[in-house]
Design a protein around this motif. Structure first.
Motif, mmCIF file in Angstrom:
data_model
loop_
_atom_site.group_PDB
_atom_site.id
_atom_site.type_symbol
_atom_site.label_atom_id
_atom_site.label_comp_id
_atom_site.label_asym_id
_atom_site.label_seq_id
_atom_site.Cartn_x
_atom_site.Cartn_y
_atom_site.Cartn_z
ATOM 1 N N VAL A 55 84.089 54.294 48.840
ATOM 2 C CA VAL A 55 85.499 54.889 49.228
ATOM 3 C C VAL A 55 85.677 56.135 48.507
ATOM 4 O O VAL A 55 85.542 56.261 47.280
ATOM 5 C CB VAL A 55 86.677 53.695 48.924
ATOM 6 C CG1 VAL A 55 87.799 54.307 49.172
ATOM 7 C CG2 VAL A 55 86.365 52.639 49.514
ATOM 8 N N LEU A 56 85.882 57.134 49.360
ATOM 9 C CA LEU A 56 86.248 58.612 48.968
ATOM 10 C C LEU A 56 87.517 58.979 49.123
ATOM 11 O O LEU A 56 87.957 58.921 50.515
ATOM 12 C CB LEU A 56 85.100 59.361 49.481
ATOM 13 C CG LEU A 56 85.182 61.045 49.051
ATOM 14 C CD1 LEU A 56 83.598 61.392 49.221
ATOM 15 C CD2 LEU A 56 86.015 61.753 49.629
ATOM 16 N N VAL A 57 88.405 59.454 48.182
ATOM 17 C CA VAL A 57 89.746 59.897 48.310
ATOM 18 C C VAL A 57 89.771 61.357 47.885
ATOM 19 O O VAL A 57 89.284 61.470 46.623
ATOM 20 C CB VAL A 57 90.605 58.652 47.674
ATOM 21 C CG1 VAL A 57 91.892 59.510 47.774
ATOM 22 C CG2 VAL A 57 90.706 57.511 48.254
ATOM 23 N N ALA A 58 90.148 62.157 48.458
ATOM 24 C CA ALA A 58 90.694 63.564 48.124
ATOM 25 C C ALA A 58 92.267 63.799 48.028
ATOM 26 O O ALA A 58 92.813 63.219 48.986
ATOM 27 C CB ALA A 58 90.384 64.669 48.943
ATOM 28 N N SER A 59 92.948 63.715 46.784
ATOM 29 C CA SER A 59 94.216 63.688 46.546
ATOM 30 C C SER A 59 94.839 64.896 46.180
ATOM 31 O O SER A 59 94.052 65.837 45.703
ATOM 32 C CB SER A 59 94.526 62.698 45.289
ATOM 33 O OG SER A 59 93.962 61.397 45.634
ATOM 34 N N ASP A 60 96.041 65.440 46.166
ATOM 35 C CA ASP A 60 96.795 66.432 45.767
ATOM 36 C C ASP A 60 96.333 67.528 46.695
ATOM 37 O O ASP A 60 96.098 68.662 46.023
ATOM 38 C CB ASP A 60 96.776 66.520 44.328
ATOM 39 C CG ASP A 60 97.374 65.516 43.564
ATOM 40 O OD1 ASP A 60 98.542 65.191 44.085
ATOM 41 O OD2 ASP A 60 96.707 65.096 42.586
ATOM 42 N N VAL A 61 96.074 67.301 47.928
ATOM 43 C CA VAL A 61 95.549 68.671 48.630
ATOM 44 C C VAL A 61 96.514 69.356 49.560
ATOM 45 O O VAL A 61 97.633 68.723 50.006
ATOM 46 C CB VAL A 61 94.571 67.818 49.776
ATOM 47 C CG1 VAL A 61 94.145 68.982 50.748
ATOM 48 C CG2 VAL A 61 93.421 67.241 49.337
ATOM 49 N N ALA A 62 96.505 70.563 49.213
ATOM 50 C CA ALA A 62 97.709 71.418 49.948
ATOM 51 C C ALA A 62 97.427 71.229 51.445
ATOM 52 O O ALA A 62 96.382 70.963 52.217
ATOM 53 C CB ALA A 62 97.568 72.919 49.810
ATOM 54 N N PRO A 63 98.675 71.078 52.086
ATOM 55 C CA PRO A 63 98.810 70.884 53.619
ATOM 56 C C PRO A 63 97.910 72.056 54.178
ATOM 57 O O PRO A 63 98.071 73.293 53.829
ATOM 58 C CB PRO A 63 100.234 70.862 53.866
ATOM 59 C CG PRO A 63 100.791 70.299 52.845
ATOM 60 C CD PRO A 63 100.025 70.893 51.628
#
Length: 338
Positions: free
Chosen positions: A91-99
């Motif tokens: 499971v791969l999650v990228a968080s806090d990504v600018a729109p």
């Protein structure tokens, strides 16, 4: 391919992964704030043949906009600022990504079993422009289809000087362009004293490759100045492909740099005016010299002082910088930072 680049992304995103649960929604917009709330991306990385989860693969969210790609500096590669790594269940999650809109480059930890890939709509691709575009929205975690990794292949070749045929040592060989750091050296494949190189971890797709060396023009495979015109090398699983490249001298584009105090590692950087790809990097003393191909259109930035970088003609950024058309005759572009 060196693991240094992989470790670089892993360190960058580790803190975000430790504090963000896999399916947690992004924070809401702060009342009264003009900055959109961050979003995120979630997917599962799997073996393309067995469907088994692949742990510890990392993804970079690479911005589509050329101006965002050009937000790169000393020692950095053109992968953007956001990414994430898979857990033991894939499971791969990228968080806090600018729109914004991004493409995913996935790089497995175990490159003996799997190769890098740009994530396409129907499997992997080696061409950034063919990768699926992912829109990240404020306050939303977007779930993507599973990423399926294929076995790697190898690319070998020899880099030579087009004028003399002599091998070119210490040439940089890149599928993701980066700004070299004079202090810490290169973090990807480079040629040896015989001009030979090896890339070992690319997925079995068609990959455009960029070559750069001091005193010669930076080119994409096929000897062209643009990724869009490159002749890609076809990589096959568990096999070795050959890609030789001759580097031309190019046209000198030079100038003086006026500055009160020169940065320790000062550079003038050329970016492709259409794509934002790195097109050349020159160290700066009292001046600089870039070598580029006739027909290229580039935008120039001087990272030369202990102050924000300066774009050609004091533009506010990449979007408003004045393009320079490279011709056969030498050209001069000066920078005055005083």
């Amino acid at each position: 391919m060196s693991r240094a680049l992989l470790r670089h992304l892993t360190v960058t995103v580790a803190a975000a992964l430790l504090v963000a649960p896999a399916a947690a929604p992004a924070a809401a917009r702060t009342p009264g704030s003009a900055t959109p709330a961050p979003g995120g991306v979630r997917t599962v990385v799997r073996d393309a043949t067995t469907g088994a989860p692949v742990p510890r693969a990392c993804a970079a969210l690479v911005p589509v906009r050329a101006a965002a790609l050009a937000a790169v500096t000393l020692g950095e590669d053109q992968l953007g600022r956001y990414g994430g790594c898979a857990d033991e269940q894939g499971v791969l999650v990228a968080s806090d990504v600018a729109p914004g809109t991004y493409r995913l480059l996935v790089r497995p930890y175990d490159t003996t079993a799997y190769g890098w890939q740009w994530v396409g709509r129907h499997g992997g691709t080696g061409d950034r422009e063919r990768a699926r575009e992912v829109r990240v929205r404020a306050g939303v975690v977007t779930t993507l289809p599973d990423v399926r990794l294929d076995p790697p292949g190898t690319v070998v070749g020899v880099v030579t000087d087009a004028a003399t045929g002599a091998p070119v040592p210490r040439a940089r060989v890149m599928v993701v362009p980066y700004v070299p750091d004079p202090k810490y050296g290169d973090h990807g494949p480079t040629t040896d004293e015989d001009g030979r190189y090896t890339i070992t971890d690319l997925g079995p797709y068609d990959w455009p490759v960029q070559f750069a060396a001091a005193g010669l023009a930076t080119v994409w495979s096929g000897g062209v100045g643009s990724r869009q015109q490159a002749r890609p090398v076809r990589v096959r699983p568990r096999q070795t492909a050959t890609l030789d490249q001759a580097l031309p001298a190019g046209t000198p584009l030079s100038g003086s740099v006026g500055v009160d105090e020169l940065l320790t590692y000062a550079q003038v950087i050329a970016f492709d005016a259409a794509t934002g790809d790195l097109a050349g990097v020159a160290d700066v003393g009292t001046g600089y010299t870039l070598r580029l191909l006739p027909g290229q259109r580039v935008k120039l930035r001087c990272d030369c002082a202990y102050a924000p970088p300066v774009w050609h003609r004091d533009a506010a950024g990449f979007d408003t910088a004045t393009p320079v058309r490279v011709r056969r005759a030498p050209a001069v572009v000066d920078f005055d930072l005083r």
